[in-house]
Design a protein around this motif. Structure first.
Motif, mmCIF file in Angstrom:
data_model
loop_
_atom_site.group_PDB
_atom_site.id
_atom_site.type_symbol
_atom_site.label_atom_id
_atom_site.label_comp_id
_atom_site.label_asym_id
_atom_site.label_seq_id
_atom_site.Cartn_x
_atom_site.Cartn_y
_atom_site.Cartn_z
ATOM 1 N N THR A 11 -44.103 21.996 19.704
ATOM 2 C CA THR A 11 -44.567 23.163 19.549
ATOM 3 C C THR A 11 -43.465 23.972 20.548
ATOM 4 O OG1 THR A 11 -46.048 22.976 21.373
ATOM 5 C CG2 THR A 11 -46.920 22.618 19.134
ATOM 6 N N GLY A 12 -43.775 25.370 20.624
ATOM 7 C CA GLY A 12 -42.697 26.318 20.977
ATOM 8 C C GLY A 12 -42.752 26.277 22.378
ATOM 9 N N SER A 13 -42.211 25.296 23.078
ATOM 10 C CA SER A 13 -42.115 25.110 24.436
ATOM 11 C C SER A 13 -40.379 24.998 24.857
ATOM 12 C CB SER A 13 -42.790 24.042 25.003
ATOM 13 O OG SER A 13 -42.107 23.652 26.150
ATOM 14 N N ILE A 14 -39.719 25.693 25.862
ATOM 15 C CA ILE A 14 -38.648 25.267 26.312
ATOM 16 C C ILE A 14 -38.152 23.808 26.626
ATOM 17 C CG2 ILE A 14 -39.216 25.650 28.760
ATOM 18 C CD1 ILE A 14 -36.171 27.428 27.534
ATOM 19 N N SER A 38 -43.828 23.722 15.027
ATOM 20 C CA SER A 38 -44.424 25.022 14.603
ATOM 21 C C SER A 38 -43.196 26.000 14.397
ATOM 22 C CB SER A 38 -45.093 25.339 15.784
ATOM 23 O OG SER A 38 -44.319 25.830 16.939
ATOM 24 N N ASN A 40 -42.662 28.672 16.073
ATOM 25 C CA ASN A 40 -41.886 28.988 17.479
ATOM 26 C C ASN A 40 -41.194 28.045 18.015
ATOM 27 O OD1 ASN A 40 -42.799 31.610 17.266
ATOM 28 N ND2 ASN A 40 -44.887 30.807 18.158
ATOM 29 N N PHE A 44 -36.460 27.291 19.198
ATOM 30 C CA PHE A 44 -35.859 26.652 20.476
ATOM 31 C C PHE A 44 -34.980 25.305 19.999
ATOM 32 C CE2 PHE A 44 -39.836 28.432 22.307
ATOM 33 C CZ PHE A 44 -39.158 28.779 23.266
ATOM 34 N N THR A 87 -47.752 23.284 23.555
ATOM 35 C CA THR A 87 -47.816 24.488 24.486
ATOM 36 C C THR A 87 -49.271 24.890 24.755
ATOM 37 O OG1 THR A 87 -48.270 25.679 22.389
ATOM 38 C CG2 THR A 87 -45.967 25.652 23.225
ATOM 39 N N ALA A 88 -49.415 25.706 25.699
ATOM 40 C CA ALA A 88 -50.809 26.362 25.889
ATOM 41 C C ALA A 88 -51.454 26.834 24.996
ATOM 42 C CB ALA A 88 -50.761 27.044 27.196
ATOM 43 N N ARG A 93 -55.729 26.374 21.019
ATOM 44 C CA ARG A 93 -56.050 26.621 19.567
ATOM 45 C C ARG A 93 -56.738 25.317 19.125
ATOM 46 N NH1 ARG A 93 -51.659 27.875 16.536
ATOM 47 N NH2 ARG A 93 -50.087 27.379 18.433
ATOM 48 N N ASP A 101 -52.446 27.399 11.476
ATOM 49 C CA ASP A 101 -50.998 26.926 10.785
ATOM 50 C C ASP A 101 -51.123 25.407 10.656
ATOM 51 O OD1 ASP A 101 -51.291 25.696 13.478
ATOM 52 O OD2 ASP A 101 -49.340 26.645 14.405
ATOM 53 N N ALA A 121 -46.609 20.891 28.083
ATOM 54 C CA ALA A 121 -45.364 21.411 29.029
ATOM 55 C C ALA A 121 -45.556 22.756 28.982
ATOM 56 C CB ALA A 121 -43.972 20.988 28.167
ATOM 57 N N MET A 122 -45.515 23.352 30.468
ATOM 58 C CA MET A 122 -45.669 24.791 30.419
ATOM 59 C C MET A 122 -45.445 25.327 32.010
ATOM 60 S SD MET A 122 -49.555 24.812 29.767
ATOM 61 C CE MET A 122 -49.594 23.503 28.589
ATOM 62 N N MET A 126 -49.798 28.669 33.694
ATOM 63 C CA MET A 126 -50.342 28.413 32.216
ATOM 64 C C MET A 126 -51.144 27.130 31.962
ATOM 65 S SD MET A 126 -47.152 29.309 29.863
ATOM 66 C CE MET A 126 -47.740 30.096 28.207
HETATM 67 C C1 FMN Z 1 -38.186 31.108 26.283
HETATM 68 C C2 FMN Z 1 -39.860 31.010 26.147
HETATM 69 C C3 FMN Z 1 -40.123 29.649 26.498
HETATM 70 C C4 FMN Z 1 -41.579 29.218 26.322
HETATM 71 N N1 FMN Z 1 -41.765 28.021 27.122
HETATM 72 C C5 FMN Z 1 -43.309 27.598 27.128
HETATM 73 C C6 FMN Z 1 -43.563 26.619 27.460
HETATM 74 O O1 FMN Z 1 -42.900 25.755 28.011
HETATM 75 N N2 FMN Z 1 -45.114 26.092 27.247
HETATM 76 C C7 FMN Z 1 -45.949 27.041 26.766
HETATM 77 O O2 FMN Z 1 -46.994 26.479 26.734
HETATM 78 N N3 FMN Z 1 -45.623 28.212 26.313
HETATM 79 C C8 FMN Z 1 -44.245 28.505 26.198
HETATM 80 N N4 FMN Z 1 -43.792 29.760 25.702
HETATM 81 C C9 FMN Z 1 -44.572 30.563 24.908
HETATM 82 C C10 FMN Z 1 -44.820 30.005 23.489
HETATM 83 O O3 FMN Z 1 -43.823 29.938 22.881
HETATM 84 C C11 FMN Z 1 -45.993 30.913 22.924
HETATM 85 O O4 FMN Z 1 -47.111 30.882 23.503
HETATM 86 C C12 FMN Z 1 -46.009 30.415 21.399
HETATM 87 O O5 FMN Z 1 -46.912 31.366 20.560
HETATM 88 C C13 FMN Z 1 -46.397 29.087 21.066
HETATM 89 O O6 FMN Z 1 -46.408 28.880 19.717
HETATM 90 P P1 FMN Z 1 -47.040 27.441 19.095
HETATM 91 O O7 FMN Z 1 -47.794 26.746 20.110
HETATM 92 O O8 FMN Z 1 -47.241 27.834 17.947
HETATM 93 O O9 FMN Z 1 -45.699 26.591 18.925
HETATM 94 C C14 FMN Z 1 -42.526 30.081 25.936
HETATM 95 C C15 FMN Z 1 -41.902 31.286 25.250
HETATM 96 C C16 FMN Z 1 -40.588 31.799 25.594
HETATM 97 C C17 FMN Z 1 -40.322 33.032 24.831
#
Ligand code: FMN
Length: 395
Positions: A11-14, A38, A40, A44, A87-88, A93, A101, A121-122, A126
């Protein structure tokens, strides 16, 4: 032997970039891996990296033409499902059952018959957010194995909890979960309730925590656990088969039935009532000053377990709670139980060690009246029982 199949969901974490290293390690270790990312997550690390490292196309779209049933099929395909980094947003969800999704729909279609691991990871805020905290507890209760994040420097510049578990530790946890199961173990736990009438009962102070701690240790160590727990007893948090009992009779019937299945070991930690009244229908009126309840002696279930079991090589672990006796009396009680039940191990603990203190107290294990090990608390006991079973009941 065919390769174990891992469904790796990102998922969308750094921290997504760290998973490239994990994926590469998994492929080198001969696991077959399919990646679900995902939308998101793909911001990355791109699909080309995931496909290049796994050797399979990346799954991302719930509505992909020609692959509309991926959200079911991928669960069926996998031996183990892993969400890393989680991600959180995904955690919250998933815990609330929102399936908007591919990843959260895959979670909704998961039946918990296979291991489901999740590594959050967050940012620390969060991670400590009450919603995330609650969601992680809920997921844990459902049987998700949470790979707890570490404390440390976070990408946002803050220091705190939320840092993805090191990929090498995640790899070790995956390996542990995919090891062949040693064997099936039946654990009884908690206290029976003997009905006096339809609304009252006689019970004891057993909490079931010792049985649940042993169950969780064995689950972590790859045993296939069936937990026969009293309705009010503590329950294991790891994935296992759960069955409930209330009275002596319920437990007796369940044990007779279950032991028609092939178990390699029974750990009989339940506190079973030695006596039962003949229950009266309805509610006994409360006007009289005195009430006599006659109790009948119950047979000792532990002495019959080996006879009921279809496995004649069953490992049997029995428990003896002694009550402030002298060392000599304690040993005599252990000896009697060992002889009557033909248990392989008798675990003894004494009431004097926990009646005034906190929840922890020592245990001693005996075989044929000889000391096998001592354990300082429940967790220690659970580990020592697990080691004993691995040694005594090889694959
Ligand atoms: C640069 C950046 C880094 C992020 N890193 C994190 C992270 O490490 N953990 C997290 O929970 N959300 C992080 N987020 C927020 C998530 O990307 C965001 O909540 C997103 O909707 C998660 O989508 P997903 O869970 O469907 O992948 C980050 C957002 C950005 C812009």
């Amino acid at each position: 032997m065919s390769k174990s199949k891992i469904l790796l969901q990102v998922t969308g974490s750094i921290a997504a970039y760290k998973v490239c290293e994990l994926l590469s390690t998994l492929v080198k270790a001969d696991y077959e891996v399919k990646v679900v990312a995902s939308e998101n997550a793909l911001r990355f690390v791109g699909a080309a990296t995931w496909e290049g490292l796994s050797g399979s196309p990346v799954y991302s779209d719930l509505w992909q033409q020609g692959r509309m049933m991926d959200h079911i099929e991928l669960n069926r395909w996998a031996d183990l499902i892993l969400v890393v980094p989680a991600t959180a947003s995904y955690i919250n969800r998933a815990a609330s059952g929102t399936g908007g999704d591919l990843l959260t729909t895959l979670f909704l279609a998961h039946d918990f018959k296979k291991p489901f691991l999740l590594a959050p990871a967050m940012n620390q805020a969060m991670y400590q957010h009450p919603v995330t905290h609650k969601s992680l507890s809920l997921l844990r209760e459902m049987g998700v194995e949470i790979l707890d994040p570490e404390n440390g420097n976070l990408a946002c510049g803050e220091i705190g909890p939320g840092r993805l578990m090191e990929p090498e530790n995640i790899f070790a946890r995956i390996q542990a979960r995919l090891q062949p199961r040693h064997s099936r173990v039946l654990i009884t736990s908690g206290g029976t309730v003997e009905p006096i009438d339809d609304v009252r009962g006689i019970t004891n102070i057993s909490t079931g925590v010792t049985g649940a701690t042993i169950a969780d240790q064995l689950i972590r160590d790859g045993f296939d656990v069936t937990y026969l727990g009293a309705k009010t007893a503590a329950k294991p948090t790891g994935p296992c088969r759960l069955l409930n009992f209330s009275s002596f009779k319920d437990l007796q019937m369940l044990l007779q039935n279950e032991l028609q299945e092939k178990y390699s070991a029974v750990i009989h930690a339940a506190a079973v009532s030695d006596y039962s009244p003949t229950p009266l229908n309805g509610k006994i009126p409360s006007q009289s000053e005195h009430l006599n309840i006659e109790l009948q002696k119950n047979p000792k279930l532990v002495n019959q377990l080996r006879g009921w079991s279809i496995n004649k090589d069953l490992r049997l672990i029995a428990f003896k709670l002694t009550s402030s006796d002298s060392a000599q009396h304690r040993l005599a009680a252990v000896d009697t139980l060992g002889k009557n039940s033909t248990a392989d191990l008798v675990i003894q603990n004494d009431f004097s060690d926990f009646k005034n203190g906190g929840p922890e107290h020592p245990f001693a294990a005996y075989r044929n009246s000889q000391s096998v090990f001592a354990a300082k608390n429940k967790a220690d006991l659970a580990q020592k029982i697990s080691h004993y079973l691995v040694k005594e009941s090889p694959l």
